[in-house]
Design a protein around this motif. Sequence first.
Motif, PDB file in Angstrom:
ATOM      1  N   MET A 320     -14.068  44.722 -42.455  1.00 29.19           N
ATOM      2  CA  MET A 320     -13.548  43.368 -42.643  1.00 29.19           C
ATOM      3  C   MET A 320     -13.322  42.656 -41.319  1.00 29.19           C
ATOM      4  N   ILE A 321     -12.961  43.392 -40.283  1.00 28.72           N
ATOM      5  CA  ILE A 321     -12.866  42.789 -38.949  1.00 28.72           C
ATOM      6  C   ILE A 321     -14.233  42.256 -38.529  1.00 28.72           C
ATOM      7  N   VAL A 322     -15.269  43.056 -38.728  1.00 28.85           N
ATOM      8  CA  VAL A 322     -16.631  42.605 -38.413  1.00 28.85           C
ATOM      9  C   VAL A 322     -17.006  41.419 -39.295  1.00 28.85           C
ATOM     10  N   GLY A 323     -16.643  41.478 -40.574  1.00 32.83           N
ATOM     11  CA  GLY A 323     -16.925  40.365 -41.468  1.00 32.83           C
ATOM     12  C   GLY A 323     -16.308  39.065 -40.979  1.00 32.83           C
ATOM     13  N   ILE A 324     -15.054  39.126 -40.511  1.00 31.40           N
ATOM     14  CA  ILE A 324     -14.396  37.946 -39.955  1.00 31.40           C
ATOM     15  C   ILE A 324     -15.147  37.445 -38.719  1.00 31.40           C
ATOM     16  N   MET A 325     -15.562  38.362 -37.860  1.00 30.02           N
ATOM     17  CA  MET A 325     -16.271  37.979 -36.639  1.00 30.02           C
ATOM     18  C   MET A 325     -17.614  37.330 -36.939  1.00 30.02           C
ATOM     19  N   LEU A 326     -18.279  37.791 -37.985  1.00 32.72           N
ATOM     20  CA  LEU A 326     -19.528  37.150 -38.395  1.00 32.72           C
ATOM     21  C   LEU A 326     -19.264  35.756 -38.958  1.00 32.72           C
ATOM     22  N   LYS A 327     -18.176  35.615 -39.695  1.00 27.93           N
ATOM     23  CA  LYS A 327     -17.851  34.317 -40.290  1.00 27.93           C
ATOM     24  C   LYS A 327     -17.404  33.287 -39.255  1.00 27.93           C
ATOM     25  N   ASN A 328     -16.578  33.708 -38.276  1.00 28.86           N
ATOM     26  CA  ASN A 328     -16.042  32.725 -37.333  1.00 28.86           C
ATOM     27  C   ASN A 328     -16.921  32.526 -36.095  1.00 28.86           C
ATOM     28  N   GLY A 329     -18.036  33.257 -36.024  1.00 30.57           N
ATOM     29  CA  GLY A 329     -18.989  33.063 -34.938  1.00 30.57           C
ATOM     30  C   GLY A 329     -18.747  33.901 -33.702  1.00 30.57           C
ATOM     31  N   SER A 330     -17.627  34.628 -33.638  1.00 27.56           N
ATOM     32  CA  SER A 330     -17.350  35.406 -32.418  1.00 27.56           C
ATOM     33  C   SER A 330     -18.347  36.550 -32.250  1.00 27.56           C
TER      34      SER A 330
END
Length: 450
Positions: A320-330
């Motif tokens: 989910m941390i990776v999922g957030i990073m994919l979503k927010n562009g980081s």
Amino acid sequence: MSIQDQPADINFFKGHPSFRLLPGKQIAEAAKELLTPDNRDFDDDTENRHPLTYGSDEGALWVRETICHFNNDEAFRIDPSDRARSKPEHLNLNSGASYGVLSILLETTLAHTGYTRQAFVITPTYFLINDCFIDAGFANKTTAIDELGDGRIDLDSLERNLQELEKQHESRDDSKDLELINNPWKASHKKVYRYVLYCIPTFANPSGQTYTLETRRKLIEIARKYDMLILADDVYDMLDYEQNVDEPSQPIKRFVHLDRETNENSESFGNTISNATFSKLIAPGLRFGYHESITSKLVSQLSQGGANTSGGTPSQLNSMIVGIMLKNGSAHRVLANLRTAYRQRARALRQAIITYLPKGTQMEPVRGGYFGWVILPFGYDAKKISQQLKSKYGVILADGSNFEVVGDTRNWGQRCVRISISFLEVQEIEKGVELWGHVCKEFAVENNLH
């Protein structure tokens, strides 16, 4: 302690990012975004679940959807009408590529009875993969298949081996072997393959080779003919240094894409499995990756392994941390930073090899991934030179003997060396190769090489 972890002034063996490239702040921000709210929309959804509880067997649906969007539309840029496109039901989330390989072997092969007759491993190979095959029962049942350069592998040798094995087993009745791998408490029966082949098809470790579409398609044809699973470690393909580093690179289609778009059976398990990871794209300590197969059937089988069903997906929080990073562009910015740094190092390595190593030394440019494969001229002994370099100057090389297939060796240690660009800075690369060149000169004098 393995040689890659030994303290050294300059260590070309290490295959992980420099510490300064690890995105601690970005990961911390993503974790904060994920965990700060008291509730998330998906906390009570059984297909997703709270990030700090046991996950679903296949892994969070929203993370799988996010990965599919990234792969389909931002990286591979697969047309919406193309059957090759990934869907979330094609993915099983796991704890990274190394665990991914072993779980594939344990869940899809049956080596110890002879039902799965042989494993094939492209050589030279990733130096730790032998342990996975041995653990899965393939000791003395592994055959090396050579890379031929220019994106080709020795498919003729592979098919000759398969034909011979088929003759040896044509009278053997092994139908009862499958009872040993199927759980009587579960209604579904596992797909077990007769053969398995392991490869790193794009920017391979250690050679840097990328297999052509023609090679990939021919290998899939052979796999279908002989009931063989192609286990592709798709771990470096987004680390391309020739394309624009300011946007995601567009890799060549993976085996699983090609298998899916040409398979007419919607119920097929397929003959390919993509073993992918975010270790090389964000940070290895996250221990998060995924399996992808052509339909839901094979990855569903993998998600139903005993350890998985006991605790659910093994990387619920990190996924989910990776999922957030994919979503927010980081994640995109982290990847761009890695590609920028590695491209500089790849160019520095190429120039240093030309400048300092003996005339006739061969190394293709590092076009992507972590590694350059250096071949010294005839007469030089890469293994001895590596030992002298470590002893005199504290510089560690990974000579070719580390990249053999156990039981079917090619003497890669005689002239070959793998050089990693992921850990060392440009100045260290240049200094290390210069010292390597000094030792090569001394070796040439001692051995009357001209």
